[in-house]
Design an enzyme around this catalytic site. Structure first.
Site, PDB file in Angstrom:
ATOM      1  N   ASP A  93       0.867  -1.169   0.000  1.00  0.00           N
ATOM      2  CA  ASP A  93       0.000   0.000   0.000  1.00  0.00           C
ATOM      3  C   ASP A  93       0.910   1.227   0.000  1.00  0.00           C
ATOM      4  O   ASP A  93       2.048   1.158   0.456  1.00  0.00           O
ATOM      5  CB  ASP A  93      -0.878  -0.033   1.258  1.00  0.00           C
ATOM      6  CG  ASP A  93      -2.010   0.961   1.216  1.00  0.00           C
ATOM      7  OD1 ASP A  93      -2.050   1.774   0.273  1.00  0.00           O
ATOM      8  OD2 ASP A  93      -2.855   0.932   2.117  1.00  0.00           O
ATOM      9  N   ASP A 266      -8.145  -7.039   0.129  1.00  0.00           N
ATOM     10  CA  ASP A 266      -7.299  -7.181   1.315  1.00  0.00           C
ATOM     11  C   ASP A 266      -8.039  -6.605   2.505  1.00  0.00           C
ATOM     12  O   ASP A 266      -8.890  -5.724   2.346  1.00  0.00           O
ATOM     13  CB  ASP A 266      -5.966  -6.438   1.148  1.00  0.00           C
ATOM     14  CG  ASP A 266      -6.116  -4.955   1.479  1.00  0.00           C
ATOM     15  OD1 ASP A 266      -5.790  -4.569   2.626  1.00  0.00           O
ATOM     16  OD2 ASP A 266      -6.584  -4.182   0.621  1.00  0.00           O
ATOM     17  N   CYS A 304     -14.827 -27.208   8.531  1.00  0.00           N
ATOM     18  CA  CYS A 304     -13.501 -26.687   8.184  1.00  0.00           C
ATOM     19  C   CYS A 304     -12.443 -27.745   8.468  1.00  0.00           C
ATOM     20  O   CYS A 304     -12.512 -28.461   9.474  1.00  0.00           O
ATOM     21  CB  CYS A 304     -13.225 -25.421   9.000  1.00  0.00           C
ATOM     22  SG  CYS A 304     -11.588 -24.690   8.705  1.00  0.00           S
ATOM     23  N   CYS A 306      -9.043 -26.913   8.559  1.00  0.00           N
ATOM     24  CA  CYS A 306      -7.788 -26.234   8.864  1.00  0.00           C
ATOM     25  C   CYS A 306      -7.099 -26.918  10.047  1.00  0.00           C
ATOM     26  O   CYS A 306      -7.698 -27.756  10.734  1.00  0.00           O
ATOM     27  CB  CYS A 306      -8.019 -24.753   9.179  1.00  0.00           C
ATOM     28  SG  CYS A 306      -8.703 -24.419  10.829  1.00  0.00           S
ATOM     29  N   CYS A 309      -9.113 -26.555  13.376  1.00  0.00           N
ATOM     30  CA  CYS A 309     -10.349 -27.346  13.473  1.00  0.00           C
ATOM     31  C   CYS A 309     -10.084 -28.849  13.491  1.00  0.00           C
ATOM     32  O   CYS A 309     -10.868 -29.614  14.060  1.00  0.00           O
ATOM     33  CB  CYS A 309     -11.285 -26.978  12.325  1.00  0.00           C
ATOM     34  SG  CYS A 309     -11.955 -25.294  12.474  1.00  0.00           S
ATOM     35  N   HIS A 335      -7.154 -20.219  11.588  1.00  0.00           N
ATOM     36  CA  HIS A 335      -8.499 -20.585  11.150  1.00  0.00           C
ATOM     37  C   HIS A 335      -9.149 -19.482  10.307  1.00  0.00           C
ATOM     38  O   HIS A 335      -9.695 -19.763   9.232  1.00  0.00           O
ATOM     39  CB  HIS A 335      -9.397 -20.905  12.340  1.00  0.00           C
ATOM     40  CG  HIS A 335     -10.838 -21.001  11.943  1.00  0.00           C
ATOM     41  ND1 HIS A 335     -11.367 -22.123  11.321  1.00  0.00           N
ATOM     42  CD2 HIS A 335     -11.846 -20.087  11.984  1.00  0.00           C
ATOM     43  CE1 HIS A 335     -12.634 -21.905  11.031  1.00  0.00           C
ATOM     44  NE2 HIS A 335     -12.958 -20.675  11.429  1.00  0.00           N
TER      45      HIS A 335
END
Length: 373
Positions: A93, A266, A304, A306, A309, A335
């Protein structure tokens, strides 16, 4: 051009599209969500973990890295990629949003912005030329032009002045930018005034950048108004170049943004709320600190897969947060980022298979159906 957009597939019922952004640091499949690594780190995450959960590109902030540790030091270290051990694309940015958020601590002139550091109160000056010097030293894959981000609400006169200055600064940025392996994106401004957005889009596109961002949204305006602005602004941007909506990252906004033709997003949202104990799940947000989860031994999100999880329960996560353990922040961050990156993957697949509208409907019905207050 150092980056090239390749359009792969368009949705027949919406403006959603799938593409590939070819860069010197790898190919990015779009639509894409970019985790934010403001100070050359995505908070609590290692680069290896980011790759494991599917991050294709991350964002770092010019303002923060200019103040600490300094762009000269990062250049001496071999550039941002080497400094932070990340070999995939990085977008920086311009720092415009941060500077203009300083309010009374800054003074805007045609030449640039004088401001006081939020770290130690020291005085600094940023101009379009100086920002280009900083971003070229950082060596990011994609650099953003220095713009004036007017707040919401703004008077028409203020919004017009900021938009016109953004155009003049964009021209100065392009003239000062000379790093051949770094792409410079322009930014469309104009708050929520349609004629200003249209004028800004026309002027920024005329300068001819390899990509375009829509700035000045998600700064307090109602979501329907943001969608309205996107609806008439996105079609004004070239079809053969990427379109980036700055600062947006909630699941509903990602889906609507994609439907309106946006390719890149973003936001600090997934990492910030994770550190406060709020987790995104397929059935809405879960505030894991709540007493209701003290004896809940089920995964954070049963749908999920991930790392968090697969291995930990809601009860354990709540315990970690209540005990103020650092692992709590890491597991919740892993997560939340995984959840959004998988959402974007699902969106891309749905567009490719001509079922995006149904995918969007089903996701939102489940996500909003069991929302916690």
């Amino acid at each position: 051009m150092p980056v090239r957009y390749e359009l792969i597939k368009e949705c027949k019922e919406t403006k959603a599209r799938v593409g590939r952004l070819h860069t010197p640091h790898g190919v990015i499949d779009t639509p894409v969500f970019m985790p934010v690594g403001t100070q050359a780190t995505v908070k609590t995450m290692t680069p290896e973990e980011l790759k494991e959960i599917g991050a294709q590109i991350i964002l770092a902030n010019t303002y923060h890295l200019y103040l600490r540790p300094g762009h000269e030091l990062i250049k001496e270290a071999g550039g941002l990629h080497r400094f932070m051990h990340w070999d995939r694309p990085i977008l920086t940015d311009s720092g415009g949003f941060q500077v203009f958020s300083l309010g009374p601590l800054r003074n805007i002139t045609e030449e640039g912005v004088t401001f006081k550091s939020h770290l130690d109160g020291s005085s600094h000056f940023l101009s379009p030329e100086k920002v280009m010097e900083i971003e070229m030293a950082l060596g990011s894959t994609i650099a953003m032009a220095f713009d004036e981000c007017a707040p919401y609400p703004s008077s028409y006169e203020y919004a017009r002045a900021a938009m016109e200055r953004t155009t003049r600064w964009a021209k100065r940025c392009k003239a000062a930018h000379h790093k051949e392996d770094q792409a410079l994106f322009g930014i469309v401004q104009g708050v929520t005034y349609r004629d200003l957005r249209e004028q800004s889009a026309a002027e920024i596109v005329e300068i001819d950048f390899p990509g375009y961002a829509i700035g000045g949204l998600s700064v307090g305006e109602p979501k329907p108004l943001m969608y309205e602005v996107l609806d008439y602004t996105v079609p004004l941007l070239p079809k053969d170049k990427p379109r980036y909506l700055m600062g947006v990252g909630s699941p509903d906004c990602l889906l609507e943004g994609v439907a309106l033709g946006v390719d890149m997003f973003d936001c600090v949202l997934p990492t910030r709320i994770a550190r406060n104990g709020t987790c995104l799940t397929s059935r809405g947000k879960v505030v894991i600190r709540n007493a209701a989860y003290a004896r809940d031994f089920s995964p954070l999100d049963p749908e999920c897969d991930c790392y968090t999880c697969r291995n930990y329960s809601r009860a354990y996560l709540r315990h970690l947060f209540k005990a103020e353990e650092v692992l709590a922040l890491r597991l919740a961050t892993i997560h939340n980022l995984y959840f959004l990156l998988r959402l974007m993957e699902g969106i891309r697949q749905a567009i490719l298979e001509d079922r995006f509208v149904e995918f969007k409907r089903q996701f939102m019905a489940k996500y909003e159906g069991d929302q916690e207050e």
